[in-house]
Design a protein around this motif. Structure first.
Motif, PDB file in Angstrom:
ATOM      1  N   MET A 173       0.859  -1.186   0.000  1.00 62.48           N
ATOM      2  CA  MET A 173       0.000   0.000   0.000  1.00 62.48           C
ATOM      3  C   MET A 173       0.895   1.235   0.000  1.00 62.48           C
ATOM      4  SD  MET A 173      -2.920   1.277   2.729  1.00 62.48           S
ATOM      5  CE  MET A 173      -4.119   0.015   2.289  1.00 62.48           C
ATOM      6  N   ILE A 174       0.700   2.110  -0.998  1.00 64.73           N
ATOM      7  CA  ILE A 174       1.501   3.324  -1.133  1.00 64.73           C
ATOM      8  C   ILE A 174       0.564   4.525  -1.236  1.00 64.73           C
ATOM      9  CG2 ILE A 174       3.318   1.998  -2.290  1.00 64.73           C
ATOM     10  CD1 ILE A 174       2.474   3.320  -4.918  1.00 64.73           C
ATOM     11  N   SER A 175       1.119   5.723  -1.078  1.00 65.62           N
ATOM     12  CA  SER A 175       0.312   6.938  -1.163  1.00 65.62           C
ATOM     13  C   SER A 175       0.697   7.750  -2.386  1.00 65.62           C
ATOM     14  CB  SER A 175       0.504   7.794   0.096  1.00 65.62           C
ATOM     15  OG  SER A 175       1.838   8.260   0.182  1.00 65.62           O
ATOM     16  N   THR A 176      -0.149   8.690  -2.736  1.00 66.99           N
ATOM     17  CA  THR A 176       0.118   9.577  -3.870  1.00 66.99           C
ATOM     18  C   THR A 176       1.010  10.741  -3.464  1.00 66.99           C
ATOM     19  OG1 THR A 176      -1.952  10.729  -3.362  1.00 66.99           O
ATOM     20  CG2 THR A 176      -2.025   9.013  -5.050  1.00 66.99           C
ATOM     21  N   SER A 177       1.016  11.074  -2.176  1.00 69.19           N
ATOM     22  CA  SER A 177       1.827  12.190  -1.669  1.00 69.19           C
ATOM     23  C   SER A 177       1.811  12.066  -0.152  1.00 69.19           C
ATOM     24  CB  SER A 177       1.237  13.545  -2.112  1.00 69.19           C
ATOM     25  OG  SER A 177      -0.056  13.725  -1.552  1.00 69.19           O
ATOM     26  N   GLY A 178       2.232  13.133   0.527  1.00 69.99           N
ATOM     27  CA  GLY A 178       2.144  13.124   1.979  1.00 69.99           C
ATOM     28  C   GLY A 178       3.413  13.598   2.651  1.00 69.99           C
ATOM     29  N   SER A 179       3.301  13.847   3.950  1.00 63.40           N
ATOM     30  CA  SER A 179       4.402  14.354   4.754  1.00 63.40           C
ATOM     31  C   SER A 179       5.581  13.394   4.735  1.00 63.40           C
ATOM     32  CB  SER A 179       3.915  14.541   6.198  1.00 63.40           C
ATOM     33  OG  SER A 179       4.972  14.847   7.061  1.00 63.40           O
ATOM     34  N   GLY A 180       6.724  13.853   4.225  1.00 67.87           N
ATOM     35  CA  GLY A 180       7.917  13.026   4.190  1.00 67.87           C
ATOM     36  C   GLY A 180       7.922  11.972   3.108  1.00 67.87           C
ATOM     37  N   GLN A 181       6.893  11.923   2.270  1.00 65.90           N
ATOM     38  CA  GLN A 181       6.791  10.873   1.261  1.00 65.90           C
ATOM     39  C   GLN A 181       7.598  11.163  -0.004  1.00 65.90           C
ATOM     40  OE1 GLN A 181       5.844   8.425   3.152  1.00 65.90           O
ATOM     41  NE2 GLN A 181       4.343   7.602   1.720  1.00 65.90           N
ATOM     42  N   MET A 182       8.099  12.386  -0.130  1.00 63.19           N
ATOM     43  CA  MET A 182       8.874  12.777  -1.311  1.00 63.19           C
ATOM     44  C   MET A 182       8.038  12.589  -2.577  1.00 63.19           C
ATOM     45  SD  MET A 182      12.643  11.413  -0.184  1.00 63.19           S
ATOM     46  CE  MET A 182      12.036   9.884   0.541  1.00 63.19           C
ATOM     47  N   LEU A 183       8.492  11.723  -3.499  1.00 68.46           N
ATOM     48  CA  LEU A 183       7.767  11.466  -4.758  1.00 68.46           C
ATOM     49  C   LEU A 183       7.392   9.991  -4.790  1.00 68.46           C
ATOM     50  CD1 LEU A 183      10.057  13.500  -7.169  1.00 68.46           C
ATOM     51  CD2 LEU A 183       7.950  14.257  -6.059  1.00 68.46           C
ATOM     52  N   PRO A 184       6.371   9.590  -4.035  1.00 66.71           N
ATOM     53  CA  PRO A 184       6.147   8.155  -3.818  1.00 66.71           C
ATOM     54  C   PRO A 184       5.799   7.351  -5.056  1.00 66.71           C
ATOM     55  CG  PRO A 184       4.349   9.470  -2.894  1.00 66.71           C
ATOM     56  CD  PRO A 184       5.428  10.424  -3.273  1.00 66.71           C
ATOM     57  N   LEU A 185       5.113   7.935  -6.024  1.00 64.78           N
ATOM     58  CA  LEU A 185       4.742   7.140  -7.206  1.00 64.78           C
ATOM     59  C   LEU A 185       5.954   6.782  -8.066  1.00 64.78           C
ATOM     60  CD1 LEU A 185       1.311   8.750  -8.190  1.00 64.78           C
ATOM     61  CD2 LEU A 185       1.753   6.714  -6.812  1.00 64.78           C
ATOM     62  N   THR A 232      -3.297   4.784  -2.443  1.00 62.76           N
ATOM     63  CA  THR A 232      -4.318   5.396  -1.611  1.00 62.76           C
ATOM     64  C   THR A 232      -3.874   6.796  -1.206  1.00 62.76           C
ATOM     65  OG1 THR A 232      -5.735   5.048   0.333  1.00 62.76           O
ATOM     66  CG2 THR A 232      -3.389   4.526   0.588  1.00 62.76           C
ATOM     67  N   ASP A 233      -4.712   7.487  -0.467  1.00 61.57           N
ATOM     68  CA  ASP A 233      -4.411   8.811   0.064  1.00 61.57           C
ATOM     69  C   ASP A 233      -3.512   8.673   1.292  1.00 61.57           C
ATOM     70  OD1 ASP A 233      -5.590  11.013   2.263  1.00 61.57           O
ATOM     71  OD2 ASP A 233      -5.229  11.824   0.269  1.00 61.57           O
ATOM     72  N   TRP A 234      -2.716   9.701   1.554  1.00 59.14           N
ATOM     73  CA  TRP A 234      -1.781   9.700   2.683  1.00 59.14           C
ATOM     74  C   TRP A 234      -2.502   9.444   4.008  1.00 59.14           C
ATOM     75  CZ3 TRP A 234       2.533   8.661   4.690  1.00 59.14           C
ATOM     76  CH2 TRP A 234       3.107   9.347   5.750  1.00 59.14           C
ATOM     77  N   SER A 235      -3.631  10.082   4.233  1.00 57.67           N
ATOM     78  CA  SER A 235      -4.353   9.882   5.496  1.00 57.67           C
ATOM     79  C   SER A 235      -4.821   8.442   5.646  1.00 57.67           C
ATOM     80  CB  SER A 235      -5.549  10.842   5.581  1.00 57.67           C
ATOM     81  OG  SER A 235      -5.109  12.183   5.649  1.00 57.67           O
ATOM     82  N   ASN A 236      -5.254   7.832   4.545  1.00 51.07           N
ATOM     83  CA  ASN A 236      -5.655   6.423   4.605  1.00 51.07           C
ATOM     84  C   ASN A 236      -4.468   5.514   4.912  1.00 51.07           C
ATOM     85  OD1 ASN A 236      -8.303   7.093   3.950  1.00 51.07           O
ATOM     86  ND2 ASN A 236      -7.962   6.828   1.759  1.00 51.07           N
ATOM     87  N   LEU A 237      -3.310   5.858   4.361  1.00 58.11           N
ATOM     88  CA  LEU A 237      -2.113   5.062   4.641  1.00 58.11           C
ATOM     89  C   LEU A 237      -1.733   5.167   6.117  1.00 58.11           C
ATOM     90  CD1 LEU A 237       0.192   3.269   3.660  1.00 58.11           C
ATOM     91  CD2 LEU A 237       1.411   5.330   2.948  1.00 58.11           C
ATOM     92  N   LEU A 238      -1.851   6.359   6.687  1.00 59.30           N
ATOM     93  CA  LEU A 238      -1.570   6.520   8.117  1.00 59.30           C
ATOM     94  C   LEU A 238      -2.541   5.698   8.956  1.00 59.30           C
ATOM     95  CD1 LEU A 238      -0.732  10.326   8.436  1.00 59.30           C
ATOM     96  CD2 LEU A 238       0.854   8.401   8.504  1.00 59.30           C
ATOM     97  N   THR A 239      -3.805   5.688   8.543  1.00 58.33           N
ATOM     98  CA  THR A 239      -4.792   4.872   9.249  1.00 58.33           C
ATOM     99  C   THR A 239      -4.403   3.397   9.182  1.00 58.33           C
ATOM    100  OG1 THR A 239      -6.566   6.446   8.793  1.00 58.33           O
ATOM    101  CG2 THR A 239      -7.220   4.186   9.325  1.00 58.33           C
ATOM    102  N   ALA A 240      -3.913   2.964   8.023  1.00 56.14           N
ATOM    103  CA  ALA A 240      -3.506   1.564   7.862  1.00 56.14           C
ATOM    104  C   ALA A 240      -2.379   1.197   8.816  1.00 56.14           C
ATOM    105  CB  ALA A 240      -3.094   1.304   6.417  1.00 56.14           C
ATOM    106  N   THR A 241      -1.429   2.111   9.051  1.00 55.36           N
ATOM    107  CA  THR A 241      -0.303   1.800   9.938  1.00 55.36           C
ATOM    108  C   THR A 241      -0.759   1.588  11.378  1.00 55.36           C
ATOM    109  OG1 THR A 241       0.223   4.114  10.455  1.00 55.36           O
ATOM    110  CG2 THR A 241       1.268   3.153   8.506  1.00 55.36           C
ATOM    111  N   ARG A 242      -1.950   2.092  11.711  1.00 54.81           N
ATOM    112  CA  ARG A 242      -2.484   1.905  13.067  1.00 54.81           C
ATOM    113  C   ARG A 242      -3.551   0.816  13.102  1.00 54.81           C
ATOM    114  NH1 ARG A 242      -2.330   7.728  12.709  1.00 54.81           N
ATOM    115  NH2 ARG A 242      -4.575   7.842  12.434  1.00 54.81           N
ATOM    116  N   SER A 243      -3.622   0.011  12.027  1.00 54.52           N
ATOM    117  CA  SER A 243      -4.644  -1.031  11.919  1.00 54.52           C
ATOM    118  C   SER A 243      -4.009  -2.412  12.030  1.00 54.52           C
ATOM    119  CB  SER A 243      -5.384  -0.913  10.582  1.00 54.52           C
ATOM    120  OG  SER A 243      -5.967   0.361  10.429  1.00 54.52           O
ATOM    121  N   ALA A 244      -4.641  -3.299  12.776  1.00 52.70           N
ATOM    122  CA  ALA A 244      -4.136  -4.662  12.926  1.00 52.70           C
ATOM    123  C   ALA A 244      -4.126  -5.379  11.581  1.00 52.70           C
ATOM    124  CB  ALA A 244      -4.981  -5.429  13.930  1.00 52.70           C
TER     125      ALA A 244
END
Length: 536
Positions: free
Chosen positions: A373-385, A408-420
C-alpha cells in the motif's frame, strides 16, 4: 489536462484569490507556503496529515509542555522547555514525571494556561467519557504516546504524568501533547467542528482564517509569552498542493514563496533561476513495512526480509531523486552513534538476495509476490509514485520479485499503519510504505516494541525480538548517557539484522524558496521554526 490537475488548479486559484487582498496588503510580510498535503491539516489543536500537519498547523499555533529546540542546524534537534519551564522524574517513582508550568502564559483568547487547562487537554485525548473528548485528535495522540497510564494535577502550576513502564525517553513523547484553550471549545458551543474555525493555542502564530480544502492563514501573535521569540512575519498562507509539478509552477510564477519537496529534476534550473534550495540530513527514513503476522504473508521468514534488503538499488533511487536522499541501511543512519555494529550491511547484492530468497523457497519458478500500500503524496513521502515504480522494476530485474501496489491517500495510509493485520483496510496487503521519523528512542519504542502493535502503536509488522526487548529495557532504565547509547545501539542492531522493514532511503528534507525568503534555519528535524523567517 486531467481532472485532478483541473481541480488542483481551481483550488489553487480560489485560495490565492481568497487571500489576494490580504496578501497584497501585507506584502512583503505574508509568506505563502505550498505543502505536500492533499488537504489543509485539521486546525483544532492536533493536526492530521502526519508531521507536515504538526510542522505547519501544530507548533506554530499550539505548544506542548516540552518543545523541540530548532535553533542549531549542526546537530539533531533536542528538547527545550515549553509551557513547562522544567520537569523531572519523581525520585521515588521513576514511572512518574513532574512538570512545572510557566506562570503568566495565556492562550490566544486571553484565558490562562494552568494545570486545569493542561488536565482538560489530557482528558480531551485520553478520557473517552470526557465532554471534550475529540476522537480524531485522541487517536493520533494515543498512538504517539502508548505508555501514558495516568495524569493528575498537583497544584495550580504543577502536573504529574505516570507511564506504564519506566521510560527514560518519555519527554520526547510529551512534545506531541499540544495544549489548546478550553474556553475556545466552550465559545464554539462545545463543537470541535466549530472550534476548527477559531481555535486558541499559545504559539507565536494564531489561526486567522481557515477555508476547508483550500487554505489556512496564520497571523502573528503579538502577545506571545516569549518576547525574544515573537515572529517577524505578519501572516503565513498555507496551501495544500499534493502534486509536485503544481507546487513547482506556483513557485516559478510567483504565486507562492516556498514549496515543500520540489521535483528533483527541477532543482538545477531552480538554482540557476536564483531560487534557494534547502537540503540537509535529518532524522527520517522512507521504508516499506513487512507484515509478519497472519497466513497471507511471506515475511515471517527472516531470510525473505534480509534477502529483499540486498535486492534494493538504493544508489539508483538516490540518483533518480537528484541527490535529495541518501541510502538507508537501517532505521538510523550509519553516522549515528547508536547505529551499532550489525552483522548485515545492506547494499545492492542481487546474488546474495536471490540466494536468501531461494533458501526460503522463492525462485524463478516460484517468484516472491506481494502487495504494497503506497500513497500519492504526503508528509515526508517525497515522490512516492515514481520512487515506488523504480523499486518495482528494480526488484523484478535484480531478484525476480513481483510487486503490486494499492495506491491510496496519505491519510488512509496513516490509518492503515495503526490497523491490525487482520482488519479489512489491510486484509490483502503484505507491506506498507509510510515514511517515519527516526529522531529518538521514543519513536523506536512506538515502531518496534512488541507491546505497541496496533492499535497501541505503529508496530504494524508485529516485530517481536527478545534481544531487542532486553536491550530496549536497559535503554528505558538508563540514567547514564553512555549506558543509554550502548543499549540503543544493541537494540538497533537487532532491527537491522532481524529487519521488520525494507530499508530504502533517508531523504534530505528538500524545499525551494524565493530569494525573498530570509531567516530560515534548516534544523535537523521534521519541524520548522517559522519565527525567524521573514521576507525581503
Amino acid at each position: 489536462m486531467t481532472k485532478f490537475r483541473r481541480l488542483a488548479a481551481t483550488v489553487l486559484g480560489a485560495a490565492l484569490f481568497t487571500a489576494a487582498g490580504t496578501a497584497d496588503a501585507q506584502q512583503p510580510r505574508t509568506l505563502r507556503i505550498a505543502m505536500t498535503a492533499s488537504d489543509v491539516p485539521t486546525t483544532t489543536g492536533m493536526p492530521n496529515n502526519g508531521f507536515e500537519g504538526m510542522r505547519f498547523l501544530g507548533y506554530p499555533i499550539f505548544e506542548a509542555m516540552v518543545l523541540w529546540d530548532l535553533s542549531d542546524p549542526s546537530k539533531p534537534a533536542d528538547l527545550r522547555p515549553g509551557l513547562a519551564e522544567r520537569w523531572e522524574q519523581d525520585p521515588n517513582d521513576p514511572k512518574t514525571w513532574i512538570f512545572h508550568l510557566r506562570r503568566g502564559v495565556t492562550f490566544h483568547d486571553g484565558t490562562p494556561v494552568n494545570a486545569d487547562a493542561v488536565i482538560w487537554n489530557y482528558d480531551r485525548f485520553f478520557r473517552n467519557d470526557s465532554p471534550q473528548f475529540e476522537p480524531a485528535g485522541s487517536g493520533i495522540t494515543r498512538a504517539r504516546t502508548p505508555i501514558l497510564e495516568s495524569y493528575r494535577k498537583i497544584d495550580d502550576y504543577t502536573v504529574a504524568l505516570t507511564t506504564n513502564r519506566v521510560a527514560s525517553y518519555f519527554p520526547y513523547m510529551v512534545v506531541y501533547h499540544l495544549i489548546a484553550s478550553p474556553q475556545a471549545w466552550e465559545s464554539a458551543g462545545r463543537d470541535w467542528a466549530r472550534v476548527a474555525n477559531a481555535p486558541a493555542g499559545t504559539g507565536p502564530f494564531r489561526l486567522s482564517r481557515f477555508v476547508p480544502r483550500q487554505s489556512a492563514e496564520l497571523s502573528r501573535n503579538d502577545n506571545y509569552w516569549d518576547t525574544a521569540r515573537r515572529a517577524r512575519l505578519d501572516r503565513i498562507l498555507l496551501l495544500p498542493m499534493p502534486e509536485a509539478n503544481t507546487r513547482l509552477a506556483a513557485l516559478r510564477s510567483g504565486q507562492v514563496d516556498w514549496i515543500e519537496v520540489p521535483p528533483p529534476d527541477a532543482i538545477p534550473s531552480l538554482r540557476a533561476a536564483g531560487f534557494t534550495i534547502s537540503t540537509g540530513s535529518y532524522p527520517h527514513v522512507w521504508p516499506w513495512f513487512f507484515q509478519m503476522n497472519g497466513d497471507n504473508t511471506p515475511f515471517k521468514d527472516v531470510r525473505v526480509r534480509q534477502g529483499l534488503n540486498y535486492c534494493v538499488d538504493r544508489e539508483g533511487l538516490v540518483q533518480l531523486l537528484n541527490g535529495t536522499a541518501e541510502p538507508s541501511v537501517g532505521w538510523l543512519k550509519p553516522s549515528d552513534p547508536a547505529f551499532g555494529n550489525p552483522q548485515n550491511r545492506y547494499r545492492l547484492d542481487p546474488a546474495r538476495g536471490r540466494a536468501l530468497l531461494a533458501e526460503a523457497g522463492f525462485n524463478a519458478q516460484r517468484p516472491l509476490r506481494f502487495r504494497v500500500m503506497i500513497s500519492t503524496s504526503g508528509s515526508g513521502q517525497m515522490l512516492p509514485l515514481p520512487m515506488n515504480e523504480f523499486l518495482q522494476q528494480n526488484l523484478r530485474e535484480a531478484c525476480g520479485v513481483e510487486v503490486d501496489f494499492e495506491v491510496t491517500d496519505w491519510s488512509n495510509l496513516l490509518t492503515a499503519t495503526r490497523s491490525a493485520w487482520n482488519t479489512p483496510v489491510v486484509a490483502n496487503i503484505q507491506s506498507l510504505n509510510p515514511s517515519s521519523p527516526s529522531s529518538d528512542a521514543s519513536v523506536m519504542a512506538r515502531y518496534f516494541l512488541r507491546a505497541f502493535q496496533p492499535p497501541n502503536g505503529f508496530n504494524w509488522p508485529g516485530f517481536s525480538d527478545d534481544q531487542f526487548e532486553a536491550a530496549f529495557s536497559e535503554l528505558e532504565q538508563a540514567r547514564d548517557p553512555a549506558a543509554y547509547t550502548r543499549a540503543y545501539a544493541r537494540a538497533h542492531e537487532r532491527v537491522v539484522d532481524n529487519p521488520p522493514w525494507l530499508f530504502i532511503v533517508h531523504d534530505l528534507n528538500p524545499r525551494a524558496m524565493s530569494r525573498r525568503v530570509t531567516g530560515f534555519v534548516p534544523a535537523q528535524s521534521w519541524f520548522t521554526d517559522l519565527v525567524p523567517v521573514t521576507l525581503q
